[in-house]
Motif scaffolding. Structure first.
Motif, PDB file in Angstrom:
ATOM      1  N   TYR A 144       0.845  -1.191   0.000  1.00 52.79           N
ATOM      2  CA  TYR A 144       0.000   0.000   0.000  1.00 52.79           C
ATOM      3  C   TYR A 144       0.876   1.235   0.000  1.00 52.79           C
ATOM      4  N   ASN A 154      -5.632   5.953  -0.560  1.00 51.70           N
ATOM      5  CA  ASN A 154      -4.545   4.997  -0.432  1.00 51.70           C
ATOM      6  C   ASN A 154      -4.695   3.934  -1.531  1.00 51.70           C
ATOM      7  N   THR A 155      -3.603   3.568  -2.163  1.00 53.74           N
ATOM      8  CA  THR A 155      -3.636   2.554  -3.227  1.00 53.74           C
ATOM      9  C   THR A 155      -3.086   1.247  -2.681  1.00 53.74           C
ATOM     10  N   TYR A 156      -3.836   0.187  -2.902  1.00 54.86           N
ATOM     11  CA  TYR A 156      -3.418  -1.142  -2.478  1.00 54.86           C
ATOM     12  C   TYR A 156      -3.052  -1.962  -3.700  1.00 54.86           C
TER      13      TYR A 156
END
Length: 167
Positions: A144, A154-156
């Motif tokens: 993440y 937030n990018t996972y």
């Protein structure tokens, strides 16, 4: 036509089948008569090594040659000795199971071809096909962008390796 599946039903493992049917015409080796088994689509692995597959005519005991045609779902069996009309039992061992899950009733057809003409056609349209899932995922990782809580964007990133071919 009676069909039974024995051995492993796990994805990508090797399975076995037994086919029993009664022919009305003898198969003659000198005429290159043969038997065709038309399996359900995707019922065995299409991109596999078939050198360990063993095909036998057990009743009556007869040597044979087998040709597996994965693109057409056909298995051609040519007896190397004459087979009298009557009850025939074929066994296929070590046929690679498919790489993905199949279930439900499937249709299997067996044909005898004598002197280049189809003589007998047998169909089992209620063959129950099930697959056991193998360990599908390995090397699973989740990463993440931020370790802060309450971050809206937030990018996972999920990465994993699967244990089978996806068609």
């Amino acid at each position: 036509l009676t069909v039974s599946r024995t051995g492993s039903d796990t994805l990508r493992a090797r399975g076995a089948y037994t086919f029993t049917f009664t022919t009305t015409t003898a198969l003659t080796a000198a005429n290159s008569d043969y038997i065709i088994i038309n399996m359900p689509e995707y019922s065995y692995e299409l991109n596999s090594d078939y050198t360990t597959v063993l095909v036998r005519i057990t009743t009556p005991p007869t040597a044979c040659e087998a040709y597996i045609m994965p693109k057409t779902n056909n298995i051609y069996i040519r007896p190397t000795a004459n087979v009298a009309a009557g009850s025939v039992t074929l066994k296929i061992q070590d046929l690679p199971n498919p790489s993905f899950y199949l279930s439900g009733s499937q249709s299997i057809t067996v044909q005898t071809v004598v002197s280049s003409k189809t003589k007998d056609v047998f169909t089992n349209s209620a063959f129950s096909f099930t697959s056991t899932l193998c360990q599908l995922f390995s090397s699973v990782q989740i990463t993440y962008d931020s370790t802060f809580i309450r971050v809206n964007e937030n990018t996972y990133k999920f990465s994993f390796t699967i244990d089978h071919i996806v068609p």
